[in-house]
Write a protein that holds these residues in place. Structure first.
Motif, PDB file in Angstrom:
ATOM      1  N   GLN A  59      22.014  -8.152 -36.801  1.00 12.83           N
ATOM      2  CA  GLN A  59      23.458  -8.378 -36.719  1.00 12.83           C
ATOM      3  C   GLN A  59      24.095  -7.217 -35.986  1.00 12.83           C
ATOM      4  O   GLN A  59      24.297  -6.151 -36.559  1.00 12.83           O
ATOM      5  N   ASN A  60      24.341  -7.416 -34.723  1.00 17.71           N
ATOM      6  CA  ASN A  60      25.004  -6.389 -33.927  1.00 17.71           C
ATOM      7  C   ASN A  60      25.486  -7.044 -32.646  1.00 17.71           C
ATOM      8  O   ASN A  60      25.261  -8.236 -32.428  1.00 17.71           O
ATOM      9  N   SER A  84      20.187 -10.494 -30.909  1.00 18.14           N
ATOM     10  CA  SER A  84      20.304 -11.331 -32.107  1.00 18.14           C
ATOM     11  C   SER A  84      18.983 -11.468 -32.855  1.00 18.14           C
ATOM     12  O   SER A  84      18.965 -11.499 -34.074  1.00 18.14           O
ATOM     13  N   ASP A  85      17.867 -11.573 -32.129  1.00 21.17           N
ATOM     14  CA  ASP A  85      16.602 -11.659 -32.848  1.00 21.17           C
ATOM     15  C   ASP A  85      15.424 -11.266 -31.979  1.00 21.17           C
ATOM     16  O   ASP A  85      15.517 -11.230 -30.752  1.00 21.17           O
ATOM     17  N   ALA A 123      23.046  -2.675 -39.458  1.00 23.92           N
ATOM     18  CA  ALA A 123      23.834  -3.304 -38.415  1.00 23.92           C
ATOM     19  C   ALA A 123      24.552  -2.213 -37.647  1.00 23.92           C
ATOM     20  O   ALA A 123      24.913  -1.180 -38.204  1.00 23.92           O
ATOM     21  N   THR A 143      22.508 -10.955 -27.097  1.00 24.00           N
ATOM     22  CA  THR A 143      23.647 -11.755 -27.540  1.00 24.00           C
ATOM     23  C   THR A 143      24.469 -12.250 -26.363  1.00 24.00           C
ATOM     24  O   THR A 143      25.215 -13.211 -26.491  1.00 24.00           O
ATOM     25  N   HIS A 147      15.789 -10.919 -37.556  1.00 21.23           N
ATOM     26  CA  HIS A 147      17.149 -11.280 -37.160  1.00 21.23           C
ATOM     27  C   HIS A 147      18.049 -10.065 -37.307  1.00 21.23           C
ATOM     28  O   HIS A 147      17.975  -9.349 -38.298  1.00 21.23           O
TER      29      HIS A 147
END
Ligand SMILES: [Zn+2]
Length: 520
Positions: A211-212, A216-217, A418, A234, A209
């Motif tokens: 975070q940016n 997303s994954d 991130a 995303t 996973h």
């Protein structure tokens, strides 16, 4: 390439010969289903089979007779109302409905979960695969708890590690494989799918996973027996440029924001304008039938990784004993045993710097360890250590010049950063990474020495330093373990003894535990 093709449809213009550009042609998978089914995959050297999983509460069940027919020959069955006897080769197996016990050639094994009958089919809990199957199959059985795949026989699955780095206007995904792969890309339901060819894969983690603002994954899926990675953007409208590098061992994929409208003044494109049909080649936002994962429950932190390095390989045989044992093969035997012992603790994941009889460069080996954020690096070798055998020596890295002032470890070697809050990178030259770890490496070598000293019959030396090339670029406590005696005038018998090898594997597990207890 026709000039009329939209920009996002064109291939990235890379002319570096070492890099193979993957086709991004629109490709449509017949079924829109991406991993909704629940099946268990059996990998064999000759291919794979999927069996449907049945869940009862939290316990997963598989059909008994189908398992047995895959791994061998069922000679006969004798069914009663509440029990079944199966003749499997020379072995008789007996199970009872709602009973957790299985009798194999009169010996009793406990499955912890009861056997049950479902529509006349005898169902066994997945634990059957680790408790009973290894006693029936006359070949290696490799199963990692909690996964829906098992490897039976000489399968040697490949694995991979993943990292994500911010780049201008996007992110770069790097997937490092333990072995060469072929990759085919497709866009399905607004996700990018990377088909990884026929090679069985054992992922160290099923999903990553991020975070940016871009992805997303990344999820591994082989529910249909076809190993693939599924990357979720995303938002729609991002460009995806995958390339294979390092001869097929590294996949680099840039996810980029398309050039901003202000940069295209000559060709203004109102945002409300409908997308051209070819937009299907890039994600168009998640389609309704795909259920997005709930963001509520953060996944448990993944287990730490131990990197195991089997010295030499391929044309580089290393040393050779009087009775014809090559160092490369002996090293691989030790790595396989240590790997099984580490996985059995449930405390670690393992990355192998080489799988199979191939030659891997020292840089590639270090890269595999560093990209997977390995917390230990153990390199296995064998050589002429004098007359005693078995004898074991531990080496930590000896820098070529006087030690430079302590440097901050590579920031990039920590958790995947991130894009927004990545700390300014602190660079340690690649060639000096291990110098920041020498103290820990020595502690690890001492822990190994103490545990190996308990192995029956082995002469164990105090740790020594040497300019061991393989350790130089490793960003983790790193030790080379040299076994002796492997030389042209001596037989390797003491080192190939399975009992001795198993004791060595146990000593490694104990040493890592002692190292961790020591607060290092
Ligand atoms: Zn060697």
């Amino acid at each position: 390439m026709p000039a009329s093709l939209p920009r996002r449809f064109s291939r990235p213009r890379l002319f570096i010969p070492a890099i193979l550009v993957l086709g991004l042609a629109a490709f449509f998978w017949p079924s829109p289903d991406l991993g909704g089914s629940d099946s268990f995959i059996f990998y064999f050297p000759s291919g794979h089979h999927a069996l449907p999983l049945e869940s009862v509460g939290s316990v997963k069940y598989l059909p008994l007779l189908q398992i047995l027919n895959m791994v061998g020959k069922v000679g006969g069955i004798q069914e009663k109302k509440n029990s079944i006897k199966v003749w499997f080769g020379p072995t008789q197996i007996e199970l009872r409905q709602k009973d957790t016990k299985v009798l194999v050639a009169k010996a009793s094994y406990d499955l912890h979960q009861p056997v049950h009958l479902s529509d006349g089919q005898w169902m066994v809990p997945v634990e059957f695969l680790t408790t009973v199957l290894p006693r029936l199959a006359h070949q290696s059985v490799e199963y990692q708890q909690g996964t829906n795949r098992i490897f039976i026989g000489d399968v040697r699955p490949a694995s991979f590690s993943v990292r994500l780095d911010p780049i201008a206007n996007g992110v770069r995904l790097a997937v490092q494989f333990t072995d060469k792969v072929s990759v085919r890309t497709a866009s399905i339901n607004g996700k990018w799918v990377l088909f990884l060819g026929d090679r069985p894969m054992e992922p160290m983690e099923p999903s990553f996973h991020f975070q940016n603002a871009y992805v997303s994954d990344l999820r591994f899926d082989d529910q249909d027996g076809v190993p693939k990675l599924i990357l979720s953007p995303t938002s729609s409208g991002l460009n995806f440029f995958p390339v294979l590098a390092e001869g097929g061992k590294v996949l680099l994929a840039d996810v980029l924001k398309p050039p901003s409208p202000s940069a295209q003044v000559s060709q203004p494109q109102p945002a409300s304008q409908p997308k051209p049909p070819s937009a299907q080649s890039t994600p168009a936002g998640p389609a309704p039938e795909v259920t997005e994962e709930s963001p509520a429950a953060p996944p448990a932190p993944p287990l730490p990784v131990v990197a195991l390095d089997a010295g030499h390989g391929g044309e580089d045989n290393g040393g050779r004993s009087h009775d014809g044992v090559f160092e490369k093969d002996l090293a691989a035997q030790y790595v396989a045993r240590v790997r099984s012992a580490l996985l059995a603790t449930g405390k670690y994941r393992v990355v192998l710097t080489r799988t199979g009889d191939v030659n891997v460069s020292v840089e590639q080996r270090a890269l595999a360890a560093n990209l997977s954020n390995a917390i230990y690096f153990l390199s296995f070798h064998a050589g002429d250590l004098g007359s005693a055998s078995p004898r074991i020596t531990f080496f930590t890295f000896q820098p070529p010049a006087p030690l430079a002032p302590a440097t901050v470890p590579l920031a990039a070697a920590g958790a995947i950063p991130a894009a927004e809050d990545a700390a300014p990178p602190t660079f340690v030259p690649w060639g000096q990474v291990q110098e920041t770890r020498l103290g820990q490496s020595l502690q690890l070598a001492l822990a190994l020495q103490q545990q190996f000293a308990l192995v029956n019959g082995a002469q164990v030396d105090m740790p020594a330093t040497a300019p061991v090339r393989i350790l130089r670029n490793v960003n983790a406590p790193a030790v080379a373990i040299e076994m002796g005696r492997l030389a042209s005038d001596a037989d390797a018998t003491p080192l190939t003894d399975p009992n001795f090898q198993q004791q060595v594997a146990g000593a490694v597990v104990q040493a890592l535990a002692a190292f961790e207890k020591g607060g290092n």
